[in-house]
Scaffold this active site. Structure first.
Site, short mmCIF file in Angstrom:
data_model
loop_
_atom_site.label_atom_id
_atom_site.label_comp_id
_atom_site.label_asym_id
_atom_site.label_seq_id
_atom_site.Cartn_x
_atom_site.Cartn_y
_atom_site.Cartn_z
N LYS A 73 36.44 28.58 -39.83
CA LYS A 73 35.15 28.64 -40.50
C LYS A 73 35.00 29.91 -41.33
CE LYS A 73 32.70 30.46 -36.54
NZ LYS A 73 32.17 31.76 -36.91
N GLU A 94 27.42 31.65 -37.83
CA GLU A 94 26.90 31.61 -36.46
C GLU A 94 25.45 31.13 -36.42
OE1 GLU A 94 29.08 32.02 -34.25
OE2 GLU A 94 30.49 33.62 -34.79
N ARG A 118 38.97 31.53 -27.00
CA ARG A 118 39.50 32.74 -27.64
C ARG A 118 41.01 32.79 -27.53
NH1 ARG A 118 36.26 32.83 -30.83
NH2 ARG A 118 35.63 30.93 -29.78
#
Length: 726
Positions: free
Chosen positions: A42, A229, A615
């Site tokens: 993104k 976000e 992650r």
DNA sequence: ATCCTGATTTTTTTT
DNA sequence: AAATCAGGAT
């Protein structure tokens, strides 16, 4: 792929992007929602879209407002856009919500009864003020904690409730009392020409709502607004975006939001997932793009993430996939206590480093900052370099806050919080009583504390000694303010403050190691000021320096180019990726945290776990301890329910032999004498268990060895165990 | 006004 | 276990 030189430059911006990514990058006018799963590129989409907008001349750099979550992310994005375009993007607004608001407020401050030198209060400042306000209203402070009072106020602000609206909503006597506290708080913070973090958003909303010309100006100027976000925006931020984008009556609403409802983890500070869930309702003409291909993690890691998040309800349907292969199983380890857990983690890190992994590839994540200590202890023992993100921040250290308070008071003479902080630091013989007299006088007269303090004799009831000390203090401050007026650089001014205030001298007089460290910290602050001066040149002002400083997040200080293992909370890990990730402390009560084990909050904890898992690129360790010290006293712990939601076949759980528990943990320094044969981090070969590495030395000739074969950790008697060097 | 000491609290997560 | 706070002695 074709030669870059042979294609149209605009095409080159799409090179290497997949279908949905291209669609998002090239989408024309109107609202765009990009639902971007973890690791789906993104940031790439955002940077390429910005570059594409500018390259195709649909927007000039000055017409773009891009909001990121941290200043660091903003800086990185600017760098990447500049690399793509090959020229500077200085006129582009690329920052966090808070920084953008501070910038707007600085230029429009007078409309709201502020000056452009307004102070930004951090949490601690704001808490102190909340306490003072509560006391002023007559709240029994033995019954309520300042933090709780502050949280109430912050909560109200995040819901865009001003004092009147809050009072109208009051349900019970407690709310009515809180309304008084809130009113007092706002009155004081405004009188001090200060704002807290929430005010930055709230006041900007107020500014844009109240002044049509200001709103029109910013609406016209930001033709394209992009928000990263988006799932973590709160009501105030949502309203702010609406005001900036307009109602669509005079042209398309060019807003691009990027986010992932599965990664919404800031509900506690007012973030509302509904903002992203309802985007299509708010913008019916919106175009939606879903990014589901993950370029980060192995299929196994994604399977873990998908399986766990499936236990949440009401999510946007989305299934992450990757073509990076199955990869390794996820490693699950149960340890005796937090020390054993830390030893295990550090032992594994040592092994990975020995095998050639870079320290920067490794990260250890945990739920609360307090958990870093045990791991840090072991890293120090193992001589592994590391960095901790979060916790006690550099800018929250007392000496740094003191120095900053001096500068703040120079530009904002109304700032009572700054004045209170520095008036007796270093000691000048002006205590509680004198301070109270001075501030009370300022409040009575309704003037700046600076003006009251500058005329010490006029303060009623001030003792002779205090009057003298205050006069001397204010003479120094006046000199410093004069230096500031003369246009001295920020760094030079700071240096002058440190010397003339006596701050450095007082620390030097202490002659302790601690004081020396503090002096070093202050020197570091001077270095930061130098950087600021160099970067901003003529534009550099003390006001700007202070306002930027107030908005530095600890995540902004993360270093990526160095040989350091990174420790941080799961929240701080948002947006990052590491080849190797450890998630520690997976115990019910710890994670999910005991204070969120009720319906809605549990789902947020699960999303946080999802963030942690995603992650990891290659290797993921999940660890939990049977016992863990909470507030210093040990307590038993159950394995986290989230671990039980992971399908067993994805996990590697080494068969665990019962390890000798009669030996107490906590090796002392004397251990070397008896276990001299072996050193920390040394490789050993065991007749039965195979290769291992020494992860701790304990008294009585006991060594702790972590075995590569099954990942188990065992305590052995160095002199008797069948050990040799490989 | 300052220093010392014992009691109390802290740990959710952050711009 | 560590940090902050209140109260009391100096």
């Amino acid at each position: 792929m074709s030669d870059l030189r042979s294609v149209e430059p605009a095409e080159a911006l799409l090179e290497g992007l997949n279908g949905p990514q291209r669609e998002a990058v090239t989408w024309g006018e109107g609202p765009l929602l990009v639902l971007a799963g973890a690791g789906s590129g993104k940031t790439r989409v955002l940077t390429h879209r910005i570059a594409h907008l500018i390259y195709t001349r649909r927007a000039r750099p000055g017409e773009i407002l891009a909001i990121t979550f941290t200043n660091k992310a903003a800086g990185e994005m600017r760098e990447r856009v500049e690399r793509l375009l090959g020229h500077s993007t200085r006129s582009m607004w690329l920052s966090t919500f808070h920084s953008a608001c501070a910038r707007i407020l600085r230029s429009e401050a007078d409309r709201l009864g502020y000056t452009r030198a307004f102070t930004i209060y951090d949490q601690a400042d704001s808490r102190r003020l909340a306490k003072r306000s509560a006391e002023a209203v007559g709240v029994d402070m033995t019954r309520y904690k300042p933090a709780a009072i502050q949280a109430r106020i912050s909560d109200a602000k995040n819901r865009l409730l001003d004092v009147d609206a809050y009072r109208r909503e009051a349900q019970d006597p407690f709310d009515e009392m809180m309304a008084d506290v809130y009113a007092s708080y706002q009155r004081q913070i405004h009188a001090m020409n200060a704002m807290d973090f929430d005010d930055l958003l709230l006041r900007t909303v107020e500014l844009l709502e109240r002044y049509d010309d200001v709103r029109a100006r910013y609406q016209a100027s930001f033709r394209y607004v992009l928000v990263d976000e988006y799932q973590d925006t709160n009501r105030a931020q949502y309203r702010l975006l609406q005001l900036l984008v307009g109602d669509g009556s005079d042209g398309p609403r060019n807003i691009t939001v990027v986010g992932d409802d599965a990664q919404s983890i800031y509900g506690f500070r007012g973030a509302d997932v509904r903002n992203i869930l309802d985007f299509e309702r708010d913008f019916p003409e919106a175009h939606v793009v879903k990014l589901e291909q993950n370029y980060r993690s192995t299929e196994t890691i994604l399977a873990v993430a998908n399986a766990v998040i499936a236990n949440n309800r009401g999510a946007i349907a989305k299934e992450l996939w990757s073509d990076l292969g199955t990869g390794e199983q996820v490693q699950l380890r149960e340890l005796d206590d937090e020390h054993a857990e830390a030893r295990m983690i550090v032992g594994e890190i040592r092994r990975l480093l020995d095998e050639g992994a870079a320290a920067a590839d490794v990260s250890v994540l945990y739920r609360t900052n307090a958990m870093s200590r045990a791991i840090e202890d072991q890293l120090v023992r193992g001589d592994i370099a590391y960095q901790v993100i979060g916790g006690t921040k550099f800018y929250e250290r007392a000496e740094i806050k003191d120095a900053i308070a001096y500068l703040t008071f120079l530009v904002n003479g109304a700032d009572v919080v700054a004045f209170s902080r520095i008036i007796n630091s270093p000691r000048r013989g002006i205590g509680q009583t004198s301070l109270a007299r001075i501030t009370a006088q300022a409040q009575t007269l309704g003037t700046d504390v600076w003006d009251v303090a500058a005329d010490a004799a006029s303060v009623p009831g001030l003792a002779a000694a205090a009057t003298k000390a205050l006069t001397r203090f204010m003479e120094t401050m006046a000199e410093l303010r004069e230096l500031a007026r003369e246009g001295l650089g920020v760094a030079e001014l700071l240096q002058a403050v440190l010397e003339r205030s006596g701050l450095i001298a007082a620390l030097e007089d202490e002659r302790t190691i601690e004081a020396e460290g503090r002096i070093e910290n202050l020197e570091q602050l001077v270095a930061v000021a130098h950087e600021f001066d160099d970067e901003h040149g003529e534009e550099a002002s003390l006001e700007l320096f202070l306002q930027e400083l107030a908005l530095v997040a600890d995540a902004d200080t993360r270093r990526s180019d160095s040989g350091l293992v990174t420790l941080m909370t799961l929240h701080n890990a948002k947006g990052l990726e590491f080849p190797v990730v450890f998630i520690a402390g997976l115990e019910d009560g710890m994670f999910p945290h005991s204070r969120s084990i009720d319906e809605g909050a549990l789902e947020e904890e699960r999303r946080l776990f999802y963030v942690g898992v995603t992650r990891a690129m290659r290797t993921l360790y999940l660890t939990h301890a049977r016992r863990r010290a909470v507030f210093g006293s040990p307590s038993v712990a159950m394995r986290s329910r989230f671990v039980d939601e992971v399908p067993a076949h994805l996990l590697d759980v080494p068969a665990r032999r019962s390890s000798p528990t009669s030996w107490s943990s906590g090796a002392g320094d004397g251990a070397q004498a008896s276990a001299a044969a072996y050193r920390l981090g040394e490789d050993v070969l065991h007749a039965a268990f195979g290769e291992g590495v020494v992860t701790a030395l304990e008294p009585g000739g006991v060594i702790v060895v972590r075995f590569a074969g099954d990942g188990s950790e065992r305590k052995l008697m160095a002199d008797y165990a069948p050990l040799s060097r490989p």
